[in-house]
Design an enzyme around this catalytic site. Structure first.
Site, PDB file in Angstrom:
ATOM      1  N   THR A 169       0.851  -1.199   0.000  1.00 47.97           N
ATOM      2  CA  THR A 169       0.000   0.000   0.000  1.00 47.97           C
ATOM      3  C   THR A 169       0.886   1.248   0.000  1.00 47.97           C
ATOM      4  OG1 THR A 169      -1.673  -1.212   1.234  1.00 47.97           O
ATOM      5  CG2 THR A 169      -1.839   1.203   1.272  1.00 47.97           C
ATOM      6  N   GLU A 368      -3.122  -7.943   6.617  1.00 53.30           N
ATOM      7  CA  GLU A 368      -2.831  -7.848   8.063  1.00 53.30           C
ATOM      8  C   GLU A 368      -3.276  -9.095   8.813  1.00 53.30           C
ATOM      9  OE1 GLU A 368      -1.667  -5.017   9.798  1.00 53.30           O
ATOM     10  OE2 GLU A 368      -1.583  -3.601   8.146  1.00 53.30           O
TER      11      GLU A 368
HETATM   12  C1  LIG Z   1      -4.819  -4.274  -1.328  1.00 51.68           C
HETATM   13  C2  LIG Z   1      -3.750  -4.911  -0.465  1.00 51.68           C
HETATM   14  C3  LIG Z   1      -2.867  -4.117   0.230  1.00 51.68           C
HETATM   15  C4  LIG Z   1      -1.831  -4.716   0.973  1.00 51.68           C
HETATM   16  N1  LIG Z   1      -0.917  -3.891   1.615  1.00 51.68           N
HETATM   17  C5  LIG Z   1       0.203  -4.457   2.170  1.00 51.68           C
HETATM   18  C6  LIG Z   1       1.265  -3.622   2.676  1.00 51.68           C
HETATM   19  O1  LIG Z   1       1.165  -2.379   2.709  1.00 51.68           O
HETATM   20  N2  LIG Z   1       2.392  -4.228   3.134  1.00 51.68           N
HETATM   21  C7  LIG Z   1       2.547  -5.587   3.131  1.00 51.68           C
HETATM   22  O2  LIG Z   1       3.612  -6.058   3.543  1.00 51.68           O
HETATM   23  N3  LIG Z   1       1.547  -6.412   2.670  1.00 51.68           N
HETATM   24  C8  LIG Z   1       0.393  -5.868   2.181  1.00 51.68           C
HETATM   25  N4  LIG Z   1      -0.613  -6.694   1.672  1.00 51.68           N
HETATM   26  C9  LIG Z   1      -0.399  -8.132   1.649  1.00 51.68           C
HETATM   27  C10 LIG Z   1      -1.245  -8.900   2.636  1.00 51.68           C
HETATM   28  O3  LIG Z   1      -0.814  -8.674   3.952  1.00 51.68           O
HETATM   29  C11 LIG Z   1      -1.204 -10.389   2.232  1.00 51.68           C
HETATM   30  O4  LIG Z   1      -1.987 -10.511   1.048  1.00 51.68           O
HETATM   31  C12 LIG Z   1      -1.721 -11.304   3.333  1.00 51.68           C
HETATM   32  O5  LIG Z   1      -0.797 -11.398   4.380  1.00 51.68           O
HETATM   33  C13 LIG Z   1      -2.023 -12.735   2.818  1.00 51.68           C
HETATM   34  O6  LIG Z   1      -0.945 -13.227   2.105  1.00 51.68           O
HETATM   35  P1  LIG Z   1      -1.157 -13.889   0.645  1.00 51.68           P
HETATM   36  O7  LIG Z   1      -1.958 -12.942  -0.170  1.00 51.68           O
HETATM   37  O8  LIG Z   1       0.177 -14.279   0.148  1.00 51.68           O
HETATM   38  O9  LIG Z   1      -2.052 -15.152   0.896  1.00 51.68           O
HETATM   39  P2  LIG Z   1      -1.545 -16.610   1.378  1.00 51.68           P
HETATM   40  O10 LIG Z   1      -0.652 -16.474   2.555  1.00 51.68           O
HETATM   41  O11 LIG Z   1      -1.040 -17.348   0.205  1.00 51.68           O
HETATM   42  O12 LIG Z   1      -2.917 -17.250   1.862  1.00 51.68           O
HETATM   43  C14 LIG Z   1      -3.897 -17.754   0.944  1.00 51.68           C
HETATM   44  C15 LIG Z   1      -4.986 -18.452   1.756  1.00 51.68           C
HETATM   45  O13 LIG Z   1      -4.412 -19.538   2.509  1.00 51.68           O
HETATM   46  C16 LIG Z   1      -4.747 -19.416   3.881  1.00 51.68           C
HETATM   47  N5  LIG Z   1      -3.645 -19.904   4.716  1.00 51.68           N
HETATM   48  C17 LIG Z   1      -2.363 -19.456   4.764  1.00 51.68           C
HETATM   49  N6  LIG Z   1      -1.642 -20.165   5.663  1.00 51.68           N
HETATM   50  C18 LIG Z   1      -2.492 -21.081   6.206  1.00 51.68           C
HETATM   51  C19 LIG Z   1      -2.357 -22.094   7.192  1.00 51.68           C
HETATM   52  N7  LIG Z   1      -1.204 -22.307   7.849  1.00 51.68           N
HETATM   53  N8  LIG Z   1      -3.437 -22.842   7.501  1.00 51.68           N
HETATM   54  C20 LIG Z   1      -4.623 -22.631   6.881  1.00 51.68           C
HETATM   55  N9  LIG Z   1      -4.826 -21.681   5.935  1.00 51.68           N
HETATM   56  C21 LIG Z   1      -3.758 -20.924   5.603  1.00 51.68           C
HETATM   57  C22 LIG Z   1      -5.012 -17.940   4.094  1.00 51.68           C
HETATM   58  O14 LIG Z   1      -5.872 -17.725   5.208  1.00 51.68           O
HETATM   59  C23 LIG Z   1      -5.667 -17.545   2.771  1.00 51.68           C
HETATM   60  O15 LIG Z   1      -7.028 -17.859   2.821  1.00 51.68           O
HETATM   61  C24 LIG Z   1      -1.704  -6.112   1.015  1.00 51.68           C
HETATM   62  C25 LIG Z   1      -2.644  -6.903   0.335  1.00 51.68           C
HETATM   63  C26 LIG Z   1      -3.658  -6.335  -0.398  1.00 51.68           C
HETATM   64  C27 LIG Z   1      -4.634  -7.208  -1.121  1.00 51.68           C
END
Ligand SMILES: Cc1cc2nc3c(=O)[nH]c(=O)nc-3n(C[C@H](O)[C@H](O)[C@H](O)COP(=O)(O)OP(=O)(O)OC[C@H]3O[C@@H](n4cnc5c(N)ncnc54)[C@H](O)[C@@H]3O)c2cc1C
Length: 389
Positions: A169, A368
């Site tokens: 972000t 988050e």
């Molecule tokens: C618009 C937007 C703004 C953002 N801004 C920031 C920012 O400013 N800075 C930053 O650093 N990040 C930012 N993010 C990133 C955000 O924090 C991540 O998308 C989030 O942490 C989830 O990671 P991922 O998308 O890789 O999903 P994944 O970690 O791949 O997860 C995918 C799915 O698997 C599930 N899952 C994961 N691990 C497990 C487990 N052990 N057991 C069961 N289920 C599990 C999750 O709950 C989810 O449903 C932003 C994201 C968006 C969409």
């Protein structure tokens, strides 16, 4: 169009607020009414962030509102939460901007920076003259940031950073990025200024959610930073997680604002929309949805107020935050989906704010710490067993 910012205070929780806290909320509500709502649909449509609002937000003391010193407003956590609630009643993107600037970028420097770093950056960030972003997530490492591949190595007096951060972000509008990277001793943080050679950003387009917020990829190719850019007190994953705790606190409050806007809009709509013999508001199925919304918003308000008091007393645990973020965002999303349904076809157009809030809340549910990740955190807390791996 109904007044989306109308208060909802079924249990007279306002009686528990001080006059100053109420005044802060009213000021923010007027700001959102006057400056945000008239233009937010246009920004959402065009995928732009209303950057022209930054000086006014700074003037209102929003940036680093609950930090002490360095030109920050030093408000308590109730006032800070109410600010986040009102911003998100406008748009989750605006609250995200404020959360990232305050609770992620400024707080990282505030909690792990040297005196010199704090003096150099925090007063300018409080004034909105310097904008920050927070680079933790990577293309292949989201819920498990400990797996990050970004590396920093010592080189003479300074450091050299390599890696890619994604979903950041404010990425391309930030003057500085807090970059989390691995060194021999573990994870640590760096302040990378936007003009550092080798540092580039690329915006992510095609989002259906958080369109009035800038989301970017940060690319670091042999980025050289001086020793003074190292957040030397940031040792281990606990440092970025400490910042996330602060931001999640604001999110728990913010979600109430988005939910309240959806509720107000749906209530107003069903009172005037007639189908079959009378207004939709007179049907039991519709009332059931309204009562559920009212109940969940009220419960979320109670959670947040208690959370704020615990935080102000130094008794808040990260698990309390997980509870509040997980519940309030999930319920706000359910409320937004119900409100969208209650508006029928009108629920899919930008004449009403509901679908925008609903789409935004999909992101808020994911970032988050996803809903499920917070479930794992709470599950570990109550059983003593980690189900993460
Ligand atoms: C618009 C937007 C703004 C953002 N801004 C920031 C920012 O400013 N800075 C930053 O650093 N990040 C930012 N993010 C990133 C955000 O924090 C991540 O998308 C989030 O942490 C989830 O990671 P991922 O998308 O890789 O999903 P994944 O970690 O791949 O997860 C995918 C799915 O698997 C599930 N899952 C994961 N691990 C497990 C487990 N052990 N057991 C069961 N289920 C599990 C999750 O709950 C989810 O449903 C932003 C994201 C968006 C969409």
């Amino acid at each position: 169009m109904p007044n989306l910012l109308t208060d909802l205070d079924f249990f007279h929780l306002d009686d528990l607020l001080t006059p100053e806290e109420r005044a802060t909320r009213e000021t923010l509500r007027r700001f959102v009414q006057r400056e945000v709502l008239p233009n937010v649909e246009r920004h959402f449509e065009k995928e732009t962030f209303p950057i022209d609002l930054v000086p006014q937000m700074a003037e209102l003391g929003i940036f680093g509102a609950n930090l002490k010193g360095y030109g920050c407003a030093g408000m308590n956590n109730v006032a800070y939460g109410l600010i986040m609630q009102e911003l998100e009643a406008g748009d989750s993107g605006l609250r995200s901007f404020a959360s990232v600037q305050s609770s992620l970028a400024m707080y990282a420097i505030y909690s792990t920076g040297t005196d010199l770093q704090k003096q150099r950056y925090l007063p300018e960030m409080a004034k909105g003259k310097l904008l920050g972003c927070f680079g933790l997530t990577e293309p292949d490492h989201g819920s498990d940031p400990g797996g990050m591949e970004t590396r920093a190595r010592k080189d003479g007096d300074g450091w050299v950073l390599n890696g890619t951060k994604r979903w950041i972000t404010n990425g391309s509008i930030a003057d500085l990025a807090i970059i989390w990277a691995k060194v021999d001793e573990g994870i640590t943080g760096f302040i990378v200024e936007r003009d550092a050679p080798g540092f580039t950003t690329r915006d992510i387009h095609g989002k259906f959610s958080m369109r009035a917020s800038i989301t970017s990829e940060l690319i670091l190719e042999d980025v050289r930073v001086p020793a003074g850019a190292h957040l030397s007190e940031a040792r281990g994953l606990r440092a970025p997680l400490g910042c996330l705790t602060q931001a999640r606190y604001g999110i728990a409050w913010g979600a109430i604002g988005a939910a309240r806007s959806c509720y107000n809009c749906a209530l107003d709509y069903v009172k005037s929309r007639k189908q079959f013999s009378r207004p939709l508001a007179g049907y039991q199925l519709v009332q059931n949805k309204l009562v559920r919304m009212l109940t969940e918003i009220t419960k979320a308000q109670m959670i947040c107020l208690r959370l704020a008091h615990l935080k102000d007393q130094g008794k808040m645990r990260p698990e309390h935050i997980s509870f509040a973020k997980r519940n309030n965002v999930n319920e706000a999303l359910n409320i937004a989906r119900d409100a969208r349904d209650m508006l029928g076809a009108n629920g899919i157009v930008n004449e009403y704010p509901v679908i925008r809030h609903m789409l935004n809340l999909e992101t808020v549910n994911t970032y988050e710490g996803t809903f499920d990740v917070h479930t794992l955190i709470l599950g570990r807390d109550i059983t003593g067993e980690s189900a993460f791996e």
